[in-house]
Design a protein around this motif. Structure first.
Motif, PDB file in Angstrom:
ATOM      1  N   PHE A 198      49.067  64.273  40.971  1.00  0.00           N
ATOM      2  CA  PHE A 198      48.141  64.184  42.103  1.00  0.00           C
ATOM      3  C   PHE A 198      47.096  63.093  41.861  1.00  0.00           C
ATOM      4  N   ALA A 199      46.485  63.130  40.695  1.00  0.00           N
ATOM      5  CA  ALA A 199      45.409  62.187  40.390  1.00  0.00           C
ATOM      6  C   ALA A 199      45.890  60.748  40.489  1.00  0.00           C
ATOM      7  N   LEU A 200      47.084  60.490  39.959  1.00  0.00           N
ATOM      8  CA  LEU A 200      47.635  59.129  40.017  1.00  0.00           C
ATOM      9  C   LEU A 200      47.884  58.705  41.452  1.00  0.00           C
ATOM     10  N   LEU A 201      48.469  59.584  42.244  1.00  0.00           N
ATOM     11  CA  LEU A 201      48.769  59.249  43.636  1.00  0.00           C
ATOM     12  C   LEU A 201      47.494  58.988  44.427  1.00  0.00           C
ATOM     13  N   PHE A 202      46.500  59.868  44.305  1.00  0.00           N
ATOM     14  CA  PHE A 202      45.253  59.695  45.049  1.00  0.00           C
ATOM     15  C   PHE A 202      44.539  58.404  44.640  1.00  0.00           C
ATOM     16  N   ALA A 203      44.513  58.117  43.349  1.00  0.00           N
ATOM     17  CA  ALA A 203      43.815  56.909  42.887  1.00  0.00           C
ATOM     18  C   ALA A 203      44.528  55.647  43.361  1.00  0.00           C
ATOM     19  N   ARG A 204      45.852  55.641  43.285  1.00  0.00           N
ATOM     20  CA  ARG A 204      46.597  54.443  43.673  1.00  0.00           C
ATOM     21  C   ARG A 204      46.543  54.185  45.173  1.00  0.00           C
ATOM     22  N   GLN A 205      46.661  55.239  45.973  1.00  0.00           N
ATOM     23  CA  GLN A 205      46.772  55.043  47.415  1.00  0.00           C
ATOM     24  C   GLN A 205      45.430  55.107  48.138  1.00  0.00           C
ATOM     25  N   LEU A 206      44.580  56.068  47.785  1.00  0.00           N
ATOM     26  CA  LEU A 206      43.272  56.146  48.447  1.00  0.00           C
ATOM     27  C   LEU A 206      42.271  55.160  47.870  1.00  0.00           C
ATOM     28  N   LYS A 207      42.500  54.800  46.588  1.00  0.00           N
ATOM     29  CA  LYS A 207      41.606  53.866  45.889  1.00  0.00           C
ATOM     30  C   LYS A 207      40.164  54.375  45.878  1.00  0.00           C
ATOM     31  N   VAL A 208      40.010  55.674  45.594  1.00  0.00           N
ATOM     32  CA  VAL A 208      38.694  56.305  45.478  1.00  0.00           C
ATOM     33  C   VAL A 208      38.621  57.003  44.126  1.00  0.00           C
ATOM     34  N   PRO A 209      37.407  57.309  43.648  1.00  0.00           N
ATOM     35  CA  PRO A 209      37.292  58.031  42.374  1.00  0.00           C
ATOM     36  C   PRO A 209      37.994  59.383  42.430  1.00  0.00           C
ATOM     37  N   VAL A 210      38.686  59.727  41.356  1.00  0.00           N
ATOM     38  CA  VAL A 210      39.382  61.013  41.223  1.00  0.00           C
ATOM     39  C   VAL A 210      38.941  61.632  39.897  1.00  0.00           C
ATOM     40  N   VAL A 211      38.449  62.859  39.950  1.00  0.00           N
ATOM     41  CA  VAL A 211      38.014  63.519  38.725  1.00  0.00           C
ATOM     42  C   VAL A 211      38.851  64.773  38.511  1.00  0.00           C
ATOM     43  N   MET A 212      39.377  64.924  37.297  1.00  0.00           N
ATOM     44  CA  MET A 212      40.181  66.088  36.926  1.00  0.00           C
ATOM     45  C   MET A 212      39.350  67.019  36.060  1.00  0.00           C
ATOM     46  N   THR A 213      39.510  68.338  36.259  1.00  0.00           N
ATOM     47  CA  THR A 213      38.814  69.292  35.399  1.00  0.00           C
ATOM     48  C   THR A 213      39.814  70.288  34.816  1.00  0.00           C
ATOM     49  N   ASP A 214      39.436  70.832  33.657  1.00  0.00           N
ATOM     50  CA  ASP A 214      40.222  71.910  33.055  1.00  0.00           C
ATOM     51  C   ASP A 214      39.301  72.694  32.127  1.00  0.00           C
ATOM     52  N   ILE A 215      39.852  73.698  31.449  1.00  0.00           N
ATOM     53  CA  ILE A 215      38.999  74.643  30.725  1.00  0.00           C
ATOM     54  C   ILE A 215      38.474  74.097  29.404  1.00  0.00           C
ATOM     55  N   ASP A 216      39.077  73.027  28.879  1.00  0.00           N
ATOM     56  CA  ASP A 216      38.545  72.452  27.639  1.00  0.00           C
ATOM     57  C   ASP A 216      38.827  70.956  27.608  1.00  0.00           C
ATOM     58  N   ALA A 217      38.125  70.269  26.713  1.00  0.00           N
ATOM     59  CA  ALA A 217      38.190  68.810  26.640  1.00  0.00           C
ATOM     60  C   ALA A 217      39.574  68.328  26.258  1.00  0.00           C
ATOM     61  N   ALA A 218      40.269  69.069  25.409  1.00  0.00           N
ATOM     62  CA  ALA A 218      41.602  68.641  24.971  1.00  0.00           C
ATOM     63  C   ALA A 218      42.546  68.554  26.164  1.00  0.00           C
ATOM     64  N   ARG A 219      42.518  69.567  27.026  1.00  0.00           N
ATOM     65  CA  ARG A 219      43.386  69.549  28.203  1.00  0.00           C
ATOM     66  C   ARG A 219      42.993  68.421  29.152  1.00  0.00           C
ATOM     67  N   VAL A 220      41.696  68.237  29.339  1.00  0.00           N
ATOM     68  CA  VAL A 220      41.221  67.167  30.222  1.00  0.00           C
ATOM     69  C   VAL A 220      41.659  65.803  29.689  1.00  0.00           C
ATOM     70  N   ASP A 221      41.449  65.579  28.419  1.00  0.00           N
ATOM     71  CA  ASP A 221      41.816  64.293  27.821  1.00  0.00           C
ATOM     72  C   ASP A 221      43.319  64.043  27.943  1.00  0.00           C
ATOM     73  N   LYS A 222      44.096  65.094  27.752  1.00  0.00           N
ATOM     74  CA  LYS A 222      45.549  64.946  27.862  1.00  0.00           C
ATOM     75  C   LYS A 222      45.948  64.584  29.291  1.00  0.00           C
ATOM     76  N   GLY A 223      45.307  65.229  30.278  1.00  0.00           N
ATOM     77  CA  GLY A 223      45.613  64.941  31.675  1.00  0.00           C
ATOM     78  C   GLY A 223      45.254  63.523  32.071  1.00  0.00           C
ATOM     79  N   VAL A 224      44.047  63.096  31.704  1.00  0.00           N
ATOM     80  CA  VAL A 224      43.635  61.720  32.015  1.00  0.00           C
ATOM     81  C   VAL A 224      44.518  60.729  31.255  1.00  0.00           C
ATOM     82  N   GLY A 225      44.856  61.072  30.025  1.00  0.00           N
ATOM     83  CA  GLY A 225      45.732  60.211  29.238  1.00  0.00           C
ATOM     84  C   GLY A 225      47.106  60.054  29.872  1.00  0.00           C
ATOM     85  N   TYR A 226      47.606  61.130  30.456  1.00  0.00           N
ATOM     86  CA  TYR A 226      48.897  61.052  31.158  1.00  0.00           C
ATOM     87  C   TYR A 226      48.819  60.043  32.300  1.00  0.00           C
TER      88      TYR A 226
END
Length: 714
Positions: A364-392
């Motif tokens: 979702f984050a990749l699609l929204f950022a590429r097509q809408l060209k607006v900031p996209v922020v992902m959240t999760d329960i801990d930093a490790a999961r967040v970092d992994k998601g953004v890293g993906y």
């Protein structure tokens, strides 16, 4: 073909938008100090409409083009011109025949005349007395590309997109020379890729550079001065200063090596088509037949065979159903979603929040950022999961960059737009928040309650649920009107469908924003009512339930899995179950069973596979065949009421007709067309079946179960 036949054919197209052929004489420049080769006649195809209406090729268009080319042949005989070129209006060469008109040809003779007319006109390009050129300045599909194939030389613009021979996808064959000319120009293996692999893979097309690389065009120029550069190149060819070599071309008579390559390409085509369509579609088989028999055909023999094939296929129900699916649904209805509110009500989306940082959230984050060209922020329960998601997301951007699909600047911008946080406070200024959490109603309700306490009253809360009640998800919120279903299909970047789910309280501005966002995401949105499993999953799981029920009752696994082959589905039921994931499919089936009862049975054997840690039923042997391992078989229990393939196919057809009839009664969508559109774009339902409801009409299931057809007889 007689002049009288021409007149009869033209009369069948009274509403044709004629693409005119305008001739301009150009003085060729001198080459390397030598004088000019003379005058070059440039024919421009133009229907007089703007960029939204590509030029198409009806009989009146072809007759005019043929008349213009005959005039150039006469001029060439008098020594007045040194060459002839054909190009198109800005952005288009031509989009092929007008399918909406062709599908109305009820007489086989008329179809034969149409095929012969195209061959008669295009063959003139090889009989002008001077070399012919086609400058592919933009879109060139089907008969539009075949104009170029019939010429002596071709150039293509780097800015040209959508070059293809999509006829096999549309229920026809490349019948104006394509089957004969393309394999001889670029080699049989490449021709199979263009005519069959690309056509049957969601109608994939070639860019200008890709067409040049294959050898379809002899030269590649930039769009800014494409025609001018093409004319200069033509002048060099005519002067003998430019020698054209074609690395992939196949000379005749075929060498032993080329003959073997031809046979190998045909064999590969048969394997590919069988895997893709289960040989249920007549058009791809006819392309293969023409290619196989045409190995030693003369041009005239192949063209005559193409004429007969086109005349036959135009009369098939599969062609008419394909035109309905492609033209009426994908090209028209998809652009004007039934029931969508006024687009003017849509609100801007300047920031997107994604709850979760798993695989789906990352897509979702990749699609929204590429097509809408607006900031996209992902959240999760801990930093490790967040970092992994953004890293993906960043990793996927790097892959796109490595493949040359985006520029370095675009990659940098997209990465900068996607960030992560362990706090949902990051959503405070978001306009649109979508959840991608576990498919459990209480979990989703808790997420929305937490988010609602942070965001503005106007922020939209979207759920990607595949089967849960959107109404229940919103019922405890202060602003339930802000909640909308926004159901993607996996993989998110590839699958074009979005089921937009309206709950009873969802307001028009929220819905309009959802549709506007879907359009910017380049997705086809269909409005559906908040009902269990919505459209695609409800239909697919009813189908799966019938197959699983038969399997549990004692039907042999191979029989159960292959009984639906006549439908030409992209994969067998048990293969689809494994791809979706047995636990996911079972969860949705359980949701449907809770709503619909025994109409959608929950398979005990599927549950046994899940409990046993199995990812699917089949294993693959060393020779590529499928079998059920003994360890898996030991988990399963069967009844003693097996079905034959024919019985299971009929039961499944009737079950689908029943389910769709009920969906329409419930108002899940506005009409059967929307169910067809959803199944085509969300489940890969074959185009040649015209969508699911025309198929059920054709096999009689609609009338057997509901007492009436879904569509009137035309």
């Amino acid at each position: 073909m007689s002049a009288q036949d021409f007149q009869k054919l033209a009369a069948l197209f009274p509403d044709e938008v004629v693409t005119h052929s305008y001739v301009q004489d150009i003085a060729l420049p001198g080459v390397d100090g030598a004088p000019s080769a003379g005058t070059f006649a440039l024919v421009t195809l133009d229907n007089g409409l703007d960029h939204r209406r590509p030029s198409t090729l009806g009989p009146n268009t072809l007759i005019e083009l043929g008349t213009v080319l005959e005039t150039q042949r006469e001029r060439a005989a008098r020594g007045e011109i040194a060459g002839v070129g054909v190009t198109g209006k800005p952005f288009f060469l031509a989009a092929g025949a007008d399918l909406s008109a062709v599908k109305g040809l009820k007489d086989r003779d008329a179809g034969l005349w149409m095929a012969q007319l195209g061959h008669d006109v295009y063959s003139t390009l090889n009989d002008l007395g001077v070399p012919s050129f086609v400058f592919i300045n933009g879109l060139a599909l089907g008969g539009g590309l075949e104009i170029a194939l019939n010429a002596t030389y071709r150039t293509v613009s780097t800015g040209a997109g959508a070059l293809a021979l999509p006829e096999a996808f549309l229920g026809l064959v490349p019948g104006w020379g394509g089957v004969y000319l393309l394999p001889r120009l670029i080699g049989p293996a490449n021709a199979v890729k263009v005519m069959l692999e690309n056509a049957l893979s969601n109608n994939r097309t070639l860019s200008g550079p890709a067409a040049f690389k294959l050898g379809i065009a002899d030269a590649l120029f930039e769009p800014a001065d494409f025609v001018e550069q093409s004319v200069k190149w033509a002048a060099r060819v005519l002067a003998g200063a430019e020698k054209v070599t074609r690395a992939n071309a196949v000379a005749e008579p075929l060498s032993e090596e080329n003959s073997a390559a031809w046979d190998a390409a045909v064999a590969h085509a048969k394997t590919f088509v069988e895997a893709k369509t289960s040989n249920a579609a007549p058009a791809p088989a006819r392309v293969i037949e023409l290619l196989e028999k045409g190995k030693h055909f003369t041009r005239a023999q192949s063209f005559a065979a193409e004429d007969e094939a086109l005349a036959d296929l135009m009369q098939t129900p599969q062609f008419k159903d394909t035109v309905y699916a492609f033209l009426d649904l994908v090209q028209k209805r998809a652009k004007r979603p039934a029931g969508a509110p006024d687009p003017k009500l849509a609100r801007p989306v300047t920031k997107v929040g994604v709850v979760g940082a798993g695989l789906m959230a990352g897509q979702f984050a990749l699609l929204f950022a590429r097509q809408l060209k607006v900031p996209v922020v992902m959240t999760d329960i801990d930093a490790a999961r967040v970092d992994k998601g953004v890293g993906y997301v960043h990793g996927e951007v790097d892959k796109l960059l490595a493949k040359g699909r985006i520029s370095q600047d675009a990659a940098n911008r997209t990465k900068a737009l996607v960030t992560g946080s362990v706090s949902k406070q990051a959503f405070a200024d978001a306009d649109f928040v979508i959840e991608a959490v576990f498919e459990e109603l209480n979990v989703k309700k808790a997420v929305f309650a937490e988010v609602e306490a942070i965001v503005s009253p106007e922020c939209i809360l979207a759920t990607n649920t595949s089967s849960l009640s959107v109404t229940a998800m919103a019922e405890d919120l202060v602003h339930p009107e802000r909640v909308v279903g926004f159901h993607f299909f996996n993989p998110v970047a590839v699958m074009p469908l979005l089921e937009i789910v309206r709950a009873p309280n969802t307001d028009d501005a929220v819905l309009a924003t959802a549709f506007a966002t879907a359009k910017t995401l380049r997705k086809t949105a269909v409005l559906v009512k908040d009902a269990t499993a919505f459209v695609v999953n409800r239909v697919l799981l009813r189908l799966m339930a019938e197959v699983s029920r038969a399997f549990d009752e004692g039907t042999d696994a191979a029989v159960a899995d292959k009984a639906l082959r006549p439908m030409g589905l992209p994969m067998t039921p048990f293969t689809l179950l494994a791809m979706v994931g047995l636990p996911v499919a079972q969860h949705v089936t359980e949701s449907m069973h809770a709503t619909f009862g025994d109409r959608v049975a929950v398979s005990a054997n599927i549950q046994a596979l899940i409990d046993g840690g199995k990812k699917g039923l089949w294993a693959t042997a060393a020779d590529g065949s499928q079998f059920i391992p003994e360890e898996t078989l030991s988990l399963l229990r069967f009844g003693n009421s097996p079905s034959t393939s024919e019985e299971l196919l009929s039961k499944t057809q009737d079950a689908l007709a029943q389910e769709i009839g009920l969906m329409l009664e419930e108002g899940v969508v506005s009409g059967p067309e929307d169910i067809d559109l959803c199944m085509i774009l969300g489940a890969g339902w074959p185009m040649h079946l015209g969508g699911i409801t025309p198929y059920l009409d054709r096999v009689g299931a609609s009338e057997r179960v509901n007492g009436k057809r879904f569509h009137p007889v035309v």
